[in-house]
Design an enzyme around this catalytic site. Sequence first.
Site, PDB file in Angstrom:
ATOM      1  N   GLY A  53       0.833  -1.205   0.000  1.00 27.24           N
ATOM      2  CA  GLY A  53       0.000   0.000   0.000  1.00 27.24           C
ATOM      3  C   GLY A  53       0.858   1.240   0.000  1.00 27.24           C
ATOM      4  O   GLY A  53       2.011   1.230   0.445  1.00 27.24           O
ATOM      5  N   GLU A  54       0.283   2.281  -0.544  1.00 23.75           N
ATOM      6  CA  GLU A  54       0.973   3.570  -0.547  1.00 23.75           C
ATOM      7  C   GLU A  54      -0.105   4.583  -0.230  1.00 23.75           C
ATOM      8  O   GLU A  54      -0.965   4.857  -1.044  1.00 23.75           O
ATOM      9  CB  GLU A  54       1.563   3.826  -1.944  1.00 23.75           C
ATOM     10  CG  GLU A  54       2.162   5.203  -2.137  1.00 23.75           C
ATOM     11  CD  GLU A  54       3.593   5.283  -1.646  1.00 23.75           C
ATOM     12  OE1 GLU A  54       4.436   4.542  -2.165  1.00 23.75           O
ATOM     13  OE2 GLU A  54       3.858   6.090  -0.734  1.00 23.75           O
ATOM     14  N   GLY A  55      -0.102   5.061   0.971  1.00 23.21           N
ATOM     15  CA  GLY A  55      -1.139   6.022   1.338  1.00 23.21           C
ATOM     16  C   GLY A  55      -0.571   7.416   1.394  1.00 23.21           C
ATOM     17  O   GLY A  55       0.622   7.636   1.174  1.00 23.21           O
ATOM     18  N   TYR A  87      -0.151   9.017   3.937  1.00 19.83           N
ATOM     19  CA  TYR A  87       0.679   9.181   5.118  1.00 19.83           C
ATOM     20  C   TYR A  87       1.746   8.116   5.287  1.00 19.83           C
ATOM     21  O   TYR A  87       2.321   7.976   6.349  1.00 19.83           O
ATOM     22  CB  TYR A  87      -0.224   9.303   6.359  1.00 19.83           C
ATOM     23  CG  TYR A  87      -0.988  10.586   6.252  1.00 19.83           C
ATOM     24  CD1 TYR A  87      -0.363  11.806   6.479  1.00 19.83           C
ATOM     25  CD2 TYR A  87      -2.305  10.596   5.821  1.00 19.83           C
ATOM     26  CE1 TYR A  87      -1.028  12.999   6.313  1.00 19.83           C
ATOM     27  CE2 TYR A  87      -2.987  11.790   5.657  1.00 19.83           C
ATOM     28  CZ  TYR A  87      -2.342  12.993   5.905  1.00 19.83           C
ATOM     29  OH  TYR A  87      -3.000  14.171   5.724  1.00 19.83           O
ATOM     30  N   GLY A  88       2.024   7.361   4.254  1.00 13.89           N
ATOM     31  CA  GLY A  88       3.129   6.422   4.368  1.00 13.89           C
ATOM     32  C   GLY A  88       2.899   5.148   3.597  1.00 13.89           C
ATOM     33  O   GLY A  88       1.817   4.913   3.071  1.00 13.89           O
ATOM     34  N   GLN A  89       3.974   4.337   3.516  1.00 15.20           N
ATOM     35  CA  GLN A  89       3.855   3.073   2.795  1.00 15.20           C
ATOM     36  C   GLN A  89       3.378   1.980   3.744  1.00 15.20           C
ATOM     37  O   GLN A  89       3.613   2.044   4.929  1.00 15.20           O
ATOM     38  CB  GLN A  89       5.204   2.630   2.230  1.00 15.20           C
ATOM     39  CG  GLN A  89       5.796   3.569   1.215  1.00 15.20           C
ATOM     40  CD  GLN A  89       6.859   4.464   1.807  1.00 15.20           C
ATOM     41  OE1 GLN A  89       7.031   4.521   3.032  1.00 15.20           O
ATOM     42  NE2 GLN A  89       7.572   5.174   0.956  1.00 15.20           N
ATOM     43  N   VAL A  90       2.744   0.969   3.151  1.00 13.79           N
ATOM     44  CA  VAL A  90       2.319  -0.195   3.931  1.00 13.79           C
ATOM     45  C   VAL A  90       3.030  -1.416   3.351  1.00 13.79           C
ATOM     46  O   VAL A  90       3.075  -1.597   2.128  1.00 13.79           O
ATOM     47  CB  VAL A  90       0.788  -0.384   3.879  1.00 13.79           C
ATOM     48  CG1 VAL A  90       0.364  -1.554   4.767  1.00 13.79           C
ATOM     49  CG2 VAL A  90       0.064   0.894   4.309  1.00 13.79           C
ATOM     50  N   LYS A 111       2.722  -0.335   8.738  1.00 19.11           N
ATOM     51  CA  LYS A 111       2.397   0.957   8.109  1.00 19.11           C
ATOM     52  C   LYS A 111       3.402   1.977   8.596  1.00 19.11           C
ATOM     53  O   LYS A 111       3.460   2.305   9.783  1.00 19.11           O
ATOM     54  CB  LYS A 111       0.966   1.362   8.467  1.00 19.11           C
ATOM     55  CG  LYS A 111       0.518   2.662   7.828  1.00 19.11           C
ATOM     56  CD  LYS A 111      -0.991   2.821   7.970  1.00 19.11           C
ATOM     57  CE  LYS A 111      -1.463   4.221   7.670  1.00 19.11           C
ATOM     58  NZ  LYS A 111      -2.923   4.331   7.722  1.00 19.11           N
ATOM     59  N   ASP A 158     -13.592   8.301   6.536  1.00 18.74           N
ATOM     60  CA  ASP A 158     -12.941   7.980   5.258  1.00 18.74           C
ATOM     61  C   ASP A 158     -13.320   6.576   4.794  1.00 18.74           C
ATOM     62  O   ASP A 158     -12.476   5.776   4.396  1.00 18.74           O
ATOM     63  CB  ASP A 158     -11.425   8.136   5.364  1.00 18.74           C
ATOM     64  CG  ASP A 158     -10.767   8.243   3.983  1.00 18.74           C
ATOM     65  OD1 ASP A 158     -11.504   8.454   2.990  1.00 18.74           O
ATOM     66  OD2 ASP A 158      -9.542   8.117   3.898  1.00 18.74           O
TER      67      ASP A 158
END
Length: 551
Positions: free
Chosen positions: A74-76, A78-81, A96, A205
């Site tokens: 994941g790439e959010g 607020y940071g990568q997962v 995360k 969200d």
Amino acid sequence: MHIPFLANLGDAFTLPSPVSHSHNHPKISISGRSPELPSGVAMAIAAPGQLNTTESPTWGSRSVDCFEKLEQIGEGTYGQVYMAREIRTGEIVALKKIRMDNEREGFPITAIREIKILKKLHHENVIKLKEIVTSPGPEKDEQGRPDGNKYKGGIYMVFEYMDHDLTGLADRPGMRFSVPQIKCYMRQLLTGLHYCHVNQVLHRDIKGSNLLIDNEGNLKLADFGLARSFSNDHNGNLTNRVITLWYRPPELLLGTTKYGPAVDMWSVGCIFAELLHGKPIFPGKDEAKQLSKIFELCGAPDEINWPGVSKIPWYNNFKPTRPLKRRLREAFRHFDRHALELLEKMLTLDPSQRISAKDALDAEYFWIDPLPCDPKSLPKYEASHEFQTKKKRQQQRQHDEAAKRQKIQHQQQQHSRLPPPMQQQSGQMRPNAPMQLVAGGHHYGKARGGPSSGSSRYPQGGNSSGGYNHHPNRGSGPYPPPQAYGRGSGGISGYVVGPPNYSQGGGSGGSYSGAGSAGGRGNAAMGGNRGQQYNNNNNNNNNNNNNNNWQ
Ligand SMILES: Nc1ncnc2c1ncn2[C@@H]1O[C@H](COP(=O)(O)OP(=O)(O)OP(=O)(O)O)[C@@H](O)[C@H]1O
């Protein structure tokens, strides 16, 4: 590593207490408080090694080196997962990373909110935050390269690992959810949200990529970065720019700052419609277009259908210039009657008349045949997260382009270089030869699920209540073989527009075809930086046969 302390955290950290189901989790009392922090906020902001809480002495004291990063999932904002394995136990988890790109802004408030709230919520339909780990020195990515983090360290949230998010799952080639499966996911979503709401937490969200699903069919709410506590009797102002645009309710788009759990229920309605319809129903490009999409389907708001609407700040700026009738029933007439009835109540313009999670769970839809299936009976799928499905699509596109280029080159060579007899012998260019596709997905078994069995743990066929089609034109990852399902017509290009083949009679074999496969559903806005939308690079290829010209 230096982690600047935060000031002005406001009421984001005032969680009601106690939270029900919390008997196994003693009330948080925090050690290592900093004098610079508001009362009760010390936990997440101490230096590495000092994130301890009395309830769980290991929190923050362990290094991320206890885990081996396996793959980015994941790439959010607020940071990568990452998917990772705990070295000692072999347990698979999700890490995360909390992004701290802007040193001056300090430790992100979203992360503190997420940690504070998740530490209080304990429910089978809410993602479990297991601990916080830190990295005191320069870090490496999954390939062992320096990760470019200029602050030479980081903080990670350790979550239980979930195999999919709903967007990634729905986006699988030819993916089709059955009616019992949709009911099963919707019921879990509503149960988790009801739990949050009774514990006075707004998620703010809700969207497909924040609904995580494991291969036991469990669905859990995740990403509480925008969540906050609310109080039924305290009617203060809240941030207006929350919730990803496509899932944002009309009251927020019209500028209200006084809102409650109904905002989440609008998003649930959008997800529900998306599951039934096969694609997002309100893919607006900006706030104004978002509102007009909503009004075209749900009708224009006025003092009769929404008392008080004319006093909402931006009502006059956005009110439609022509009368618009509600067309939800007409647009979705192919949905089953009970589904439509529930959807009507979720997508009600006036938030005070919108159905609550609790009442939605009592809706006829969940209590008539076909009943929601048992999560455990659902088919197991190769892991699919939105981040990866997007990446695969990108790879596929690059591949197609490379193949096209090769073909052109080959044709040019045929014309100019090789004498005719040699063309056949050389065999060096075969434009029609199958391309070797990059296998996506990953094959790690979860520690708790017994020995890792890689992709072989996926059945060769689904069960009778669910399934998917593998469409030959949508690439070929390491998926199970094609499998026709239900009454579906098969060979669907994954993302079907127009009336899905959703059984009107609601027979258990009914299915809806396709799945929302938007290239991205955008990010929730907060402070303006979560508002951008990805392109919906999904096939708009079958847009002709539709009754959805309201979109
Ligand atoms: N516990 C988990 N298990 C498996 N995958 C996860 C987990 N948590 C997050 N992910 C994956 O990472 C993605 C991003 O995670 P998350 O939404 O928590 O990050 P974010 O930075 O807040 O993202 P966004 O900007 O989209 O809100 C998810 O959509 C999901 O695919």
